[in-house]
Design a protein around this motif. Sequence first.
Motif, PDB file in Angstrom:
ATOM      1  N   ASN A   1       0.829  -1.215   0.000  1.00 43.55           N
ATOM      2  CA  ASN A   1       0.000   0.000   0.000  1.00 43.55           C
ATOM      3  C   ASN A   1       0.858   1.258   0.000  1.00 43.55           C
ATOM      4  N   ILE A   2       1.925   1.261   0.795  1.00 44.87           N
ATOM      5  CA  ILE A   2       2.818   2.430   0.850  1.00 44.87           C
ATOM      6  C   ILE A   2       3.487   2.652  -0.503  1.00 44.87           C
ATOM      7  N   LEU A   3       3.977   1.574  -1.129  1.00 48.65           N
ATOM      8  CA  LEU A   3       4.631   1.693  -2.431  1.00 48.65           C
ATOM      9  C   LEU A   3       3.666   2.214  -3.499  1.00 48.65           C
ATOM     10  N   MET A   4       2.423   1.693  -3.477  1.00 43.31           N
ATOM     11  CA  MET A   4       1.437   2.133  -4.472  1.00 43.31           C
ATOM     12  C   MET A   4       1.062   3.593  -4.276  1.00 43.31           C
ATOM     13  N   SER A   5       0.963   4.021  -3.013  1.00 39.35           N
ATOM     14  CA  SER A   5       0.636   5.427  -2.757  1.00 39.35           C
ATOM     15  C   SER A   5       1.785   6.341  -3.177  1.00 39.35           C
ATOM     16  N   VAL A   6       3.046   5.885  -2.974  1.00 45.34           N
ATOM     17  CA  VAL A   6       4.205   6.657  -3.420  1.00 45.34           C
ATOM     18  C   VAL A   6       4.212   6.769  -4.942  1.00 45.34           C
ATOM     19  N   GLU A   7       3.892   5.643  -5.597  1.00 40.98           N
ATOM     20  CA  GLU A   7       3.871   5.646  -7.068  1.00 40.98           C
ATOM     21  C   GLU A   7       2.811   6.607  -7.613  1.00 40.98           C
ATOM     22  N   MET A   8       1.650   6.634  -6.967  1.00 43.67           N
ATOM     23  CA  MET A   8       0.565   7.509  -7.415  1.00 43.67           C
ATOM     24  C   MET A   8       0.935   8.990  -7.278  1.00 43.67           C
ATOM     25  N   CYS A   9       1.761   9.318  -6.275  1.00 45.27           N
ATOM     26  CA  CYS A   9       2.126  10.716  -6.032  1.00 45.27           C
ATOM     27  C   CYS A   9       3.491  11.075  -6.626  1.00 45.27           C
ATOM     28  N   TYR A  10       4.071  10.152  -7.353  1.00 49.83           N
ATOM     29  CA  TYR A  10       5.439  10.356  -7.861  1.00 49.83           C
ATOM     30  C   TYR A  10       5.365  10.715  -9.332  1.00 49.83           C
ATOM     31  N   TYR A  11       5.649  11.965  -9.661  1.00 52.64           N
ATOM     32  CA  TYR A  11       5.452  12.441 -11.034  1.00 52.64           C
ATOM     33  C   TYR A  11       6.753  12.754 -11.776  1.00 52.64           C
ATOM     34  N   SER A  12       7.916  12.743 -11.130  1.00 52.96           N
ATOM     35  CA  SER A  12       9.140  13.258 -11.755  1.00 52.96           C
ATOM     36  C   SER A  12       9.663  12.374 -12.873  1.00 52.96           C
ATOM     37  N   SER A  13       9.557  11.047 -12.746  1.00 50.66           N
ATOM     38  CA  SER A  13      10.135  10.159 -13.756  1.00 50.66           C
ATOM     39  C   SER A  13       9.265   8.921 -13.934  1.00 50.66           C
TER      40      SER A  13
ATOM     41  N   ILE B   1      10.250   6.209 -15.454  1.00 50.68           N
ATOM     42  CA  ILE B   1      11.104   5.047 -15.220  1.00 50.68           C
ATOM     43  C   ILE B   1      11.151   4.692 -13.731  1.00 50.68           C
ATOM     44  N   ASP B   2      11.322   5.706 -12.875  1.00 46.64           N
ATOM     45  CA  ASP B   2      11.310   5.454 -11.430  1.00 46.64           C
ATOM     46  C   ASP B   2       9.946   4.922 -10.977  1.00 46.64           C
ATOM     47  N   GLY B   3       8.885   5.459 -11.584  1.00 48.19           N
ATOM     48  CA  GLY B   3       7.545   4.957 -11.276  1.00 48.19           C
ATOM     49  C   GLY B   3       7.391   3.500 -11.650  1.00 48.19           C
TER      50      GLY B   3
ATOM     51  N   LYS C   1       9.808   1.257 -11.700  1.00 50.84           N
ATOM     52  CA  LYS C   1      10.569   0.466 -10.726  1.00 50.84           C
ATOM     53  C   LYS C   1       9.750   0.239  -9.460  1.00 50.84           C
ATOM     54  N   ILE C   2       9.113   1.311  -8.989  1.00 45.85           N
ATOM     55  CA  ILE C   2       8.258   1.184  -7.799  1.00 45.85           C
ATOM     56  C   ILE C   2       7.082   0.256  -8.090  1.00 45.85           C
ATOM     57  N   ASN C   3       6.528   0.384  -9.289  1.00 41.69           N
ATOM     58  CA  ASN C   3       5.405  -0.450  -9.700  1.00 41.69           C
ATOM     59  C   ASN C   3       5.779  -1.926  -9.700  1.00 41.69           C
ATOM     60  N   ALA C   4       6.969  -2.249 -10.233  1.00 46.41           N
ATOM     61  CA  ALA C   4       7.426  -3.638 -10.285  1.00 46.41           C
ATOM     62  C   ALA C   4       7.635  -4.191  -8.876  1.00 46.41           C
ATOM     63  N   PHE C   5       8.241  -3.389  -7.994  1.00 44.90           N
ATOM     64  CA  PHE C   5       8.488  -3.836  -6.628  1.00 44.90           C
ATOM     65  C   PHE C   5       7.180  -4.048  -5.870  1.00 44.90           C
ATOM     66  N   SER C   6       6.224  -3.142  -6.043  1.00 47.45           N
ATOM     67  CA  SER C   6       4.931  -3.294  -5.355  1.00 47.45           C
ATOM     68  C   SER C   6       4.185  -4.522  -5.862  1.00 47.45           C
ATOM     69  N   ALA C   7       4.336  -4.846  -7.160  1.00 51.57           N
ATOM     70  CA  ALA C   7       3.696  -6.045  -7.703  1.00 51.57           C
ATOM     71  C   ALA C   7       4.269  -7.303  -7.068  1.00 51.57           C
TER      72      ALA C   7
ATOM     73  N   LEU D   1       4.958  -2.140 -22.824  1.00 51.02           N
ATOM     74  CA  LEU D   1       4.569  -2.313 -24.227  1.00 51.02           C
ATOM     75  C   LEU D   1       4.400  -0.959 -24.916  1.00 51.02           C
ATOM     76  N   GLU D   2       3.842   0.021 -24.174  1.00 51.94           N
ATOM     77  CA  GLU D   2       3.701   1.364 -24.750  1.00 51.94           C
ATOM     78  C   GLU D   2       5.063   1.974 -25.049  1.00 51.94           C
ATOM     79  N   PHE D   3       6.028   1.788 -24.154  1.00 54.17           N
ATOM     80  CA  PHE D   3       7.384   2.287 -24.394  1.00 54.17           C
ATOM     81  C   PHE D   3       8.005   1.632 -25.620  1.00 54.17           C
ATOM     82  N   LYS D   4       7.814   0.327 -25.742  1.00 46.81           N
ATOM     83  CA  LYS D   4       8.375  -0.383 -26.903  1.00 46.81           C
ATOM     84  C   LYS D   4       7.742   0.108 -28.198  1.00 46.81           C
ATOM     85  N   HIS D   5       6.426   0.328 -28.142  1.00 47.69           N
ATOM     86  CA  HIS D   5       5.722   0.810 -29.326  1.00 47.69           C
ATOM     87  C   HIS D   5       6.215   2.203 -29.721  1.00 47.69           C
ATOM     88  N   LYS D   6       6.382   3.091 -28.742  1.00 49.88           N
ATOM     89  CA  LYS D   6       6.882   4.438 -29.029  1.00 49.88           C
ATOM     90  C   LYS D   6       8.317   4.392 -29.558  1.00 49.88           C
TER      91      LYS D   6
END
Length: 255
Positions: free
Chosen positions: A141-153, A155-157, A159-165, A234-239
């Motif tokens: 929950n803490i990781l997901m809330s950090v990810e939701m409020c983290y707008y700078s990068s 890529i960093d989002g 990483k947090i997303n993968a760890f929370s999963a 997948l979106e990154f790969k497509h772009k």
Amino acid sequence: RMPASLPEADRRHRASAAFSLSFLSLVFSVTAFSSSYWCEGTRKVAKPFCTGESKGDLCIRFNSPDANNSQAVQYIWETGDDKFVERKFHAGIWYSCEEMINEEGEKCRSFISLTPASDRGVLWLSIVAELLYVILLLTGNILMSVEMCYYSSVIDGLKINAFSAVVTVLAGLLGMVAHMMYTTVFQMTVNLGPEDWRPHTWDYGWSYCLAWASFACCMAAAVTTINKYTKTILEFKHKRKKLERSLKIKYKFPD
């Protein structure tokens, strides 16, 4: 033409859905873990002897002044009359409670003390797994809330997303193992527990259902998080492919 912010909005919605499911799972798990309604049922016990002026259907009265006479007691057990009363009980991971005869309230005792000695190790493993389940859910929950409020990068989002999963999936596996171990321990306690506790009828209560609902929400949150991570990749790969294609065309046909 679709607006450029649509993929970002979709990611936000998926992150919110994953966080909501994970938070719901945490609330359900804490509520179930702290309650004593994992199993509910009735115990069939012999009615006590009436004392003093007490009357009613919940005690046995003798005409003989010697109520503790062994022949009278033997007579009680041999007659086909209704000499038993059913008492409701409920049990959880920590303690078991049952209603008292001729008195208001409940009498509670530690469920660990009721468990057969050979199964106490499994019960402690179940308790440890439940605690780790709650801790991992809180971390997710803490990781997901950090990810939701983290707008700078982005890529960093990611990483947090993968760890929370990963954390949420591990929490779900631990929760499933903990619930199954408790189920096994309770069934063994029903068969081999103390005579003065064994239930006459029993079934799983609302806390048990809440614990499995928590597991379901946890796995749904994990699937949503993994789906969000995969879709972003997948979106990154497509772009990237579009960028490479446009660069090839640009250098092949310069202005």
